[in-house]
Design a protein around this motif. Structure first.
Motif: not given
Length: 152
Positions: A14-15, A20-21, A1-4
């Motif tokens: 993209m995930t 959502k899609i 996971a990317v960290v803010r």
């Protein structure tokens, strides 16, 4: 996971977009099925108007994901499956000549044929790939009607 920057993790864009899609498609499919069912049960619409609205839903569902869930729902809602008749076979000991068996099979065959004939016009008008719907309907008629008739 990317960290803010504030230190809280968030999903890869993209995930998150794919999730959502997927939710949107599931919601849309559910809405199409509800609209289809409401239209089919609408009392004031003419047969042609119903067929046109149901076809719009079927076309959208087919384009979106093949429409399998809508087809299954349509078939399961047909009157022939909602109130299936109870066929009771006489045992071989009670009916050694097979008269009751033949009468029961004949009645079952008549009901299957009539149900199919009645729905074929609607299926052709509503579903873009009607042969798939007919195939599913025949399978279910054979499995449910004849299968239940054969249960002794």
């Amino acid at each position: 996971a990317v960290v803010r920057s504030a230190g809280t993790p968030f999903e890869d864009p993209m995930t998150e977009a794919a999730a959502k899609i997927t939710r949107w498609v599931a919601d849309l499919e559910q809405n199409l099925m509800e609209w289809f069912k409401e239209t089919a049960n609408h009392k004031q619409l003419s047969r042609d108007a119903k067929a046109q609205r149901m076809a719009q839903c079927a076309n959208a569902a087919t384009a979106m994901n093949g429409g399998k869930a809508l087809i299954s729902m349509y078939i399961s809602e047909l009157p022939v499956f909602k109130n299936p008749p109870k066929f009771i076979f006489a045992s071989v000991l009670e009916d050694p000549e097979g008269v009751m068996l033949l009468k029961t099979l004949t009645k079952c065959q008549r009901e299957v044929t009539e149900a199919f004939r009645h729905e074929l016009e609607t299926i052709r008008a509503v579903f873009p790939r009607f042969s798939i719907v007919v195939e599913h309907l025949v399978e279910k008629l054979m499995r449910d009607k004849l299968g239940k008739a054969a249960d002794i």
